[in-house]
Design a protein around this motif. Structure first.
Motif, short mmCIF file in Angstrom:
data_model
loop_
_atom_site.label_atom_id
_atom_site.label_comp_id
_atom_site.label_asym_id
_atom_site.label_seq_id
_atom_site.Cartn_x
_atom_site.Cartn_y
_atom_site.Cartn_z
N ALA A 123 47.24 34.13 -33.32
CA ALA A 123 46.39 35.10 -34.02
C ALA A 123 45.43 34.41 -34.97
N LEU A 124 45.88 33.37 -35.64
CA LEU A 124 45.00 32.64 -36.56
C LEU A 124 43.82 32.00 -35.82
N PHE A 125 44.09 31.41 -34.68
CA PHE A 125 42.99 30.79 -33.93
C PHE A 125 42.06 31.84 -33.33
N TYR A 126 42.57 33.04 -33.11
CA TYR A 126 41.72 34.11 -32.58
C TYR A 126 40.85 34.71 -33.68
N TYR A 127 41.46 35.01 -34.83
CA TYR A 127 40.73 35.71 -35.90
C TYR A 127 40.08 34.76 -36.92
N ARG A 128 40.65 33.58 -37.08
CA ARG A 128 40.14 32.63 -38.08
C ARG A 128 40.00 31.25 -37.44
N PRO A 129 39.15 31.13 -36.42
CA PRO A 129 39.04 29.86 -35.69
C PRO A 129 38.54 28.69 -36.54
N SER A 130 37.85 29.00 -37.65
CA SER A 130 37.35 27.93 -38.52
C SER A 130 38.37 27.48 -39.55
N GLY A 131 39.52 28.13 -39.57
CA GLY A 131 40.57 27.75 -40.51
C GLY A 131 40.16 27.97 -41.94
N VAL A 161 46.29 30.99 -18.22
CA VAL A 161 44.96 30.96 -18.83
C VAL A 161 44.86 32.11 -19.82
N TYR A 162 44.52 31.80 -21.07
CA TYR A 162 44.43 32.81 -22.12
C TYR A 162 42.97 33.06 -22.50
N GLU A 163 42.72 34.26 -22.99
CA GLU A 163 41.37 34.64 -23.44
C GLU A 163 41.32 34.95 -24.93
N LYS A 164 42.47 35.15 -25.55
CA LYS A 164 42.52 35.54 -26.96
C LYS A 164 43.36 34.56 -27.77
N PRO A 165 42.78 33.40 -28.10
CA PRO A 165 41.48 32.84 -27.71
C PRO A 165 41.62 31.90 -26.52
N PRO A 166 40.51 31.51 -25.89
CA PRO A 166 40.59 30.57 -24.76
C PRO A 166 41.22 29.23 -25.16
N LEU A 167 41.00 28.83 -26.42
CA LEU A 167 41.58 27.58 -26.90
C LEU A 167 43.10 27.54 -26.74
N TRP A 168 43.74 28.72 -26.77
CA TRP A 168 45.20 28.77 -26.68
C TRP A 168 45.69 28.26 -25.34
N THR A 169 44.86 28.29 -24.32
CA THR A 169 45.23 27.77 -23.00
C THR A 169 45.62 26.31 -23.11
N TRP A 170 44.88 25.56 -23.92
CA TRP A 170 45.17 24.13 -24.11
C TRP A 170 46.17 23.89 -25.25
N LEU A 171 46.02 24.67 -26.32
CA LEU A 171 46.78 24.40 -27.53
C LEU A 171 48.25 24.83 -27.44
N ARG A 172 48.55 25.81 -26.60
CA ARG A 172 49.89 26.38 -26.57
C ARG A 172 50.97 25.33 -26.36
N ARG A 173 50.77 24.42 -25.43
CA ARG A 173 51.77 23.40 -25.14
C ARG A 173 52.03 22.51 -26.36
N HIS A 174 50.97 22.18 -27.07
CA HIS A 174 51.12 21.35 -28.26
C HIS A 174 51.86 22.13 -29.36
N ALA A 175 51.56 23.41 -29.46
CA ALA A 175 52.16 24.23 -30.51
C ALA A 175 53.64 24.49 -30.27
N GLU A 176 54.12 24.28 -29.07
CA GLU A 176 55.54 24.48 -28.79
C GLU A 176 56.41 23.42 -29.45
N ASN A 177 55.80 22.30 -29.81
CA ASN A 177 56.53 21.24 -30.51
C ASN A 177 56.58 21.58 -32.01
N ASN A 178 57.77 21.61 -32.58
CA ASN A 178 57.92 22.03 -33.98
C ASN A 178 57.10 21.19 -34.95
#
Length: 259
Positions: A123-131, A161-178
């Motif tokens: 949700a943060l990357f979707y609504y606040r992509p600039s951090g 493949v994700y659209e909300k946001p597209p970046l999550w398609t790549w980032l999800r695997r990295h985010a699974e690591n604590n």
């Protein structure tokens, strides 16, 4: 200030509550329903408690070809084996079934915590992509839509493949690591995943979380038996709720995002 439930925070807390309810029902013997479909036919009263034992033993015997009650006896240890290492590593058995239930619940509780953090990060990357370097319009309050964290990806299970946001398609695997997920929270959004506190309290929080994961890993990978009582589980449950609430507050106060 009165708390307002956001969909992600509410879902995470409800997931933990459901685990708490399961512990309550199992340990008090009030299991409402057991699905026996696909198990060996039971010759006696369908409500007889022995039906579970019959299903487990006969199911194993029909599938494996030997009666488990006669096959793997504690008294039949091979020569040179002086202790029942298998039972000890399982942390299960007749001696302490409540610990088995509680440690199994811990695995699910930490899973709920991880999924909550994943949902928040998406949700943060979707609504606040600039951090924390967001533009002025990022200071307007936004309420997260459940469609964002409940998005069903396109593509395949192996390559979603994700659209909300597209970046999550790549980032999800990295985010699974604590460890990596905590770094992203901190470096991109200025969010910490442990409750606020003094330096010594922060050290205690870090140590406690590491201990919980050591127990989880020992259970999940069968390395050693882990014993937990209700007080231990309550401490873990409260800690996870505090972590979720702390993340929720930071999203609202720092990024004007109600999760």
């Amino acid at each position: 200030m009165q708390e307002t439930w956001g969909p992600i925070w509410w879902t995470g807390m409800r997931q933990a509550e459901a685990i708490r309810e399961s512990i309550r029902y199992v340990l008090t013997g009030r299991i409402r329903r057991i699905d026996f479909s696909g198990t060996p036919e039971f010759p006696g009263d369908p409500d007889d408690g022995y039906r579970v034992t019959h299903a487990l033993d006969m199911g194993f015997e029909q599938g494996y070809g030997a009666d488990p009650q006669q096959l793997i006896l504690g008294s039949a240890a091979p020569a040179g084996v002086s202790a029942d290492f298998g039972a000890e590593r399982s942390g299960a058995g007749w001696a302490n079934p409540s610990s088995f239930v509680i440690t199994s619940a811990l695995v699910r509780l930490l899973g709920a915590s991880e999924q909550f953090e994943m949902d928040v990060l998406k949700a943060l990357f979707y609504y606040r992509p600039s951090g924390v370097l967001g533009h002025e319009y990022d200071h307007e309050e936004i309420f997260a839509d459940p469609e964002v964290f409940l998005e069903v990806p396109k593509g395949t299970e192996q390559a979603p493949v994700y659209e909300k946001p597209p970046l999550w398609t790549w980032l999800r695997r990295h985010a699974e690591n604590n460890v990596e997920r905590q770094k992203v929270f901190s470096r991109v959004f200025g969010i910490t995943t442990l409750p606020d506190g003094s330096k010594s309290e922060q050290a205690a929080f870090t140590k406690f979380r590491a201990e919980l994961y050591e127990k989880r890993n020992a259970v999940a990978h069968g390395r050693k038996g882990v014993e937990m009582n209700l007080a231990d589980y309550i401490a873990a449950d409260v800690f996870i709720a505090q972590c979720m609430t702390h993340i929720h507050h930071q999203c609202r106060e720092k990024l004007k995002l109600h999760i």
